[in-house]
Design a protein around this motif. Structure first.
Motif, PDB file in Angstrom:
ATOM      1  N   GLU A 242      36.237  39.545  29.060  1.00  0.00           N
ATOM      2  CA  GLU A 242      36.733  40.400  30.141  1.00  0.00           C
ATOM      3  C   GLU A 242      37.948  39.790  30.829  1.00  0.00           C
ATOM      4  OE1 GLU A 242      37.051  43.887  31.923  1.00  0.00           O
ATOM      5  OE2 GLU A 242      35.601  43.405  30.362  1.00  0.00           O
ATOM      6  N   VAL A 243      38.026  38.472  30.918  1.00  0.00           N
ATOM      7  CA  VAL A 243      39.218  37.814  31.481  1.00  0.00           C
ATOM      8  C   VAL A 243      40.439  38.152  30.631  1.00  0.00           C
ATOM      9  CG1 VAL A 243      40.312  35.561  31.853  1.00  0.00           C
ATOM     10  CG2 VAL A 243      37.980  35.964  32.661  1.00  0.00           C
ATOM     11  N   VAL A 244      40.281  38.106  29.322  1.00  0.00           N
ATOM     12  CA  VAL A 244      41.386  38.455  28.423  1.00  0.00           C
ATOM     13  C   VAL A 244      41.746  39.934  28.586  1.00  0.00           C
ATOM     14  CG1 VAL A 244      42.077  38.648  26.002  1.00  0.00           C
ATOM     15  CG2 VAL A 244      40.810  36.636  26.783  1.00  0.00           C
ATOM     16  N   LEU A 245      40.740  40.805  28.603  1.00  0.00           N
ATOM     17  CA  LEU A 245      41.002  42.237  28.797  1.00  0.00           C
ATOM     18  C   LEU A 245      41.693  42.495  30.128  1.00  0.00           C
ATOM     19  CD1 LEU A 245      37.777  44.021  27.503  1.00  0.00           C
ATOM     20  CD2 LEU A 245      40.097  44.288  26.639  1.00  0.00           C
ATOM     21  N   HIS A 246      41.274  41.788  31.156  1.00  0.00           N
ATOM     22  CA  HIS A 246      41.864  41.973  32.478  1.00  0.00           C
ATOM     23  C   HIS A 246      43.363  41.652  32.443  1.00  0.00           C
ATOM     24  CE1 HIS A 246      41.808  42.192  36.874  1.00  0.00           C
ATOM     25  NE2 HIS A 246      42.696  41.208  36.822  1.00  0.00           N
ATOM     26  N   LYS A 247      43.697  40.522  31.848  1.00  0.00           N
ATOM     27  CA  LYS A 247      45.111  40.098  31.814  1.00  0.00           C
ATOM     28  C   LYS A 247      45.953  40.950  30.875  1.00  0.00           C
ATOM     29  CE  LYS A 247      44.799  36.611  34.586  1.00  0.00           C
ATOM     30  NZ  LYS A 247      45.428  36.683  35.888  1.00  0.00           N
TER      31      LYS A 247
ATOM     32  N   VAL B 112      45.041  44.139  29.456  1.00  0.00           N
ATOM     33  CA  VAL B 112      44.900  45.602  29.462  1.00  0.00           C
ATOM     34  C   VAL B 112      44.816  46.169  30.875  1.00  0.00           C
ATOM     35  CG1 VAL B 112      43.499  47.543  28.657  1.00  0.00           C
ATOM     36  CG2 VAL B 112      43.752  45.522  27.211  1.00  0.00           C
ATOM     37  N   TRP B 113      43.817  45.727  31.650  1.00  0.00           N
ATOM     38  CA  TRP B 113      43.537  46.397  32.922  1.00  0.00           C
ATOM     39  C   TRP B 113      44.687  46.288  33.916  1.00  0.00           C
ATOM     40  CZ3 TRP B 113      40.454  48.860  30.407  1.00  0.00           C
ATOM     41  CH2 TRP B 113      39.229  48.447  29.921  1.00  0.00           C
ATOM     42  N   GLU B 114      45.379  45.155  33.960  1.00  0.00           N
ATOM     43  CA  GLU B 114      46.482  45.004  34.918  1.00  0.00           C
ATOM     44  C   GLU B 114      47.648  45.941  34.609  1.00  0.00           C
ATOM     45  OE1 GLU B 114      47.493  40.848  34.990  1.00  0.00           O
ATOM     46  OE2 GLU B 114      45.979  40.434  36.523  1.00  0.00           O
ATOM     47  N   LYS B 115      47.765  46.376  33.361  1.00  0.00           N
ATOM     48  CA  LYS B 115      48.871  47.238  32.948  1.00  0.00           C
ATOM     49  C   LYS B 115      48.479  48.713  32.905  1.00  0.00           C
ATOM     50  CE  LYS B 115      50.574  43.442  30.235  1.00  0.00           C
ATOM     51  NZ  LYS B 115      50.649  42.835  28.934  1.00  0.00           N
ATOM     52  N   THR B 116      47.227  49.009  33.155  1.00  0.00           N
ATOM     53  CA  THR B 116      46.721  50.373  33.076  1.00  0.00           C
ATOM     54  C   THR B 116      46.976  51.104  34.392  1.00  0.00           C
ATOM     55  OG1 THR B 116      44.996  49.612  31.576  1.00  0.00           O
ATOM     56  CG2 THR B 116      44.654  51.737  32.590  1.00  0.00           C
TER      57      THR B 116
ATOM     58  N   LEU C 143      24.092  44.141  30.870  1.00  0.00           N
ATOM     59  CA  LEU C 143      24.821  42.994  31.411  1.00  0.00           C
ATOM     60  C   LEU C 143      26.292  43.059  31.018  1.00  0.00           C
ATOM     61  CD1 LEU C 143      22.228  40.137  30.816  1.00  0.00           C
ATOM     62  CD2 LEU C 143      23.039  40.955  33.033  1.00  0.00           C
ATOM     63  N   VAL C 144      26.560  43.404  29.770  1.00  0.00           N
ATOM     64  CA  VAL C 144      27.949  43.553  29.320  1.00  0.00           C
ATOM     65  C   VAL C 144      28.616  44.697  30.085  1.00  0.00           C
ATOM     66  CG1 VAL C 144      29.428  44.104  27.351  1.00  0.00           C
ATOM     67  CG2 VAL C 144      27.475  42.576  27.050  1.00  0.00           C
ATOM     68  N   ALA C 145      27.931  45.823  30.212  1.00  0.00           N
ATOM     69  CA  ALA C 145      28.485  46.957  30.966  1.00  0.00           C
ATOM     70  C   ALA C 145      28.737  46.576  32.423  1.00  0.00           C
ATOM     71  CB  ALA C 145      27.540  48.154  30.886  1.00  0.00           C
ATOM     72  N   GLY C 146      27.853  45.769  32.988  1.00  0.00           N
ATOM     73  CA  GLY C 146      28.021  45.328  34.373  1.00  0.00           C
ATOM     74  C   GLY C 146      29.257  44.455  34.554  1.00  0.00           C
ATOM     75  N   VAL C 147      29.513  43.566  33.605  1.00  0.00           N
ATOM     76  CA  VAL C 147      30.706  42.713  33.678  1.00  0.00           C
ATOM     77  C   VAL C 147      31.969  43.572  33.605  1.00  0.00           C
ATOM     78  CG1 VAL C 147      32.016  40.945  32.429  1.00  0.00           C
ATOM     79  CG2 VAL C 147      29.570  40.639  32.792  1.00  0.00           C
ATOM     80  N   VAL C 148      31.989  44.522  32.688  1.00  0.00           N
ATOM     81  CA  VAL C 148      33.152  45.407  32.544  1.00  0.00           C
ATOM     82  C   VAL C 148      33.313  46.259  33.802  1.00  0.00           C
ATOM     83  CG1 VAL C 148      34.129  47.328  31.220  1.00  0.00           C
ATOM     84  CG2 VAL C 148      33.005  45.444  30.038  1.00  0.00           C
ATOM     85  N   SER C 149      32.222  46.808  34.293  1.00  0.00           N
ATOM     86  CA  SER C 149      32.264  47.662  35.486  1.00  0.00           C
ATOM     87  C   SER C 149      32.776  46.897  36.701  1.00  0.00           C
ATOM     88  CB  SER C 149      30.861  48.216  35.766  1.00  0.00           C
ATOM     89  OG  SER C 149      30.841  48.944  36.958  1.00  0.00           O
ATOM     90  N   LEU C 150      32.293  45.696  36.873  1.00  0.00           N
ATOM     91  CA  LEU C 150      32.705  44.890  38.023  1.00  0.00           C
ATOM     92  C   LEU C 150      34.195  44.563  37.958  1.00  0.00           C
ATOM     93  CD1 LEU C 150      31.445  43.636  40.522  1.00  0.00           C
ATOM     94  CD2 LEU C 150      31.012  41.577  39.196  1.00  0.00           C
ATOM     95  N   ASP C 151      34.689  44.209  36.788  1.00  0.00           N
ATOM     96  CA  ASP C 151      36.105  43.887  36.650  1.00  0.00           C
ATOM     97  C   ASP C 151      36.980  45.127  36.853  1.00  0.00           C
ATOM     98  OD1 ASP C 151      38.347  42.247  36.166  1.00  0.00           O
ATOM     99  OD2 ASP C 151      38.399  42.928  34.088  1.00  0.00           O
ATOM    100  N   LEU C 152      36.589  46.240  36.235  1.00  0.00           N
ATOM    101  CA  LEU C 152      37.350  47.481  36.424  1.00  0.00           C
ATOM    102  C   LEU C 152      37.373  47.890  37.894  1.00  0.00           C
ATOM    103  CD1 LEU C 152      36.214  49.693  33.407  1.00  0.00           C
ATOM    104  CD2 LEU C 152      38.540  48.937  33.903  1.00  0.00           C
ATOM    105  N   PHE C 153      36.226  47.790  38.556  1.00  0.00           N
ATOM    106  CA  PHE C 153      36.160  48.184  39.964  1.00  0.00           C
ATOM    107  C   PHE C 153      37.020  47.271  40.834  1.00  0.00           C
ATOM    108  CE2 PHE C 153      34.148  47.967  44.202  1.00  0.00           C
ATOM    109  CZ  PHE C 153      34.407  49.265  44.602  1.00  0.00           C
ATOM    110  N   CYS C 154      36.996  45.972  40.567  1.00  0.00           N
ATOM    111  CA  CYS C 154      37.819  45.050  41.362  1.00  0.00           C
ATOM    112  C   CYS C 154      39.304  45.358  41.199  1.00  0.00           C
ATOM    113  CB  CYS C 154      37.515  43.600  40.981  1.00  0.00           C
ATOM    114  SG  CYS C 154      35.910  43.035  41.552  1.00  0.00           S
ATOM    115  N   GLU C 155      39.730  45.636  39.976  1.00  0.00           N
ATOM    116  CA  GLU C 155      41.137  45.988  39.734  1.00  0.00           C
ATOM    117  C   GLU C 155      41.462  47.331  40.388  1.00  0.00           C
ATOM    118  OE1 GLU C 155      45.034  45.757  38.578  1.00  0.00           O
ATOM    119  OE2 GLU C 155      43.525  44.167  38.536  1.00  0.00           O
TER     120      GLU C 155
END
Length: 197
Positions: A29-34, A36-40, A98-110
């Protein structure tokens, strides 16, 4: 003839298996955040949050409140088989959540960061609806499932026991599951409504 448990059984019933799932999920998720999510765009983040919450809601509702009680009523399974099936199903579902929770938390924070950066406001109801399922899933994986597994394993040694002797833990687990499903429903509806504006 006693057979040793399979690798999957050992993994799903291991009290540390939740950490074995969360740590790689956070790394990915750290990799996805840097990357994908920051550019979305904000609209796409809202769409992803809607999809994730609605899918997680539907899956949890079906699995916890429709399928599992139905499986407990199958007459061709004895009590030991029902306990084994329940332990495996709940363990497997918790790892996926647990995996969905990690993704959800990161998406929500962004998503929240972008809203606040544009002088927006995220109310407590939406924040609670997103955070509650993540916290409940972590508590289920870290405490309730290992405790239920131990209690149910102990109960199989006692003749004539139809369910685990620790009814309080079962009721608390089901109560938390209901709160989690409600939170997911609220979050899915709120994010979905934002897409219509």
């Amino acid at each position: 003839m006693s057979s040793s448990p399979s690798c999957l059984t050992r993994f799903l019933t291991d009290p540390w298996s939740s950490l074995k799932v969360v740590i790689p999920s956070v790394a990915i998720e750290v990799v996805l955040h840097k990357k994908v999510w920051e550019k979305t765009s904000l609209r796409h983040l809202t769409l992803y949050l809607t999809i994730l919450n609605v899918y997680w809601f539907a899956n949890s509702l079906n699995f916890s409140f429709f399928e599992t009680p139905l499986l407990c009523q199958v007459p061709s399974l004895d009590q030991q088989q029902k306990l084994d099936v329940a332990r495996h199903r709940l363990g497997w579902m918790n790892k996926l959540e647990l995996v969905a929770g990690v993704v959800s938390l990161d998406l929500f924070c962004e998503w929240r960061k972008r809203i606040v950066d544009h002088d927006g406001f995220v109310d407590l109801c939406l924040s609670s609806a997103v955070l509650a399922p993540v916290i409940i899933t972590a508590a289920q994986g870290g405490y309730f499932l290992p405790k239920l597994g131990d209690r149910c394993l102990e109960s199989t040694n006692v003749s004539g026991v139809k369910c685990c002797p620790e009814k309080t833990c079962c009721r608390v687990y089901i109560g938390f599951e209901a709160v989690k499903v409600a939170g997911l429903a609220v979050a899915g509806l709120r994010f979905g409504k934002m897409l219509t504006i």
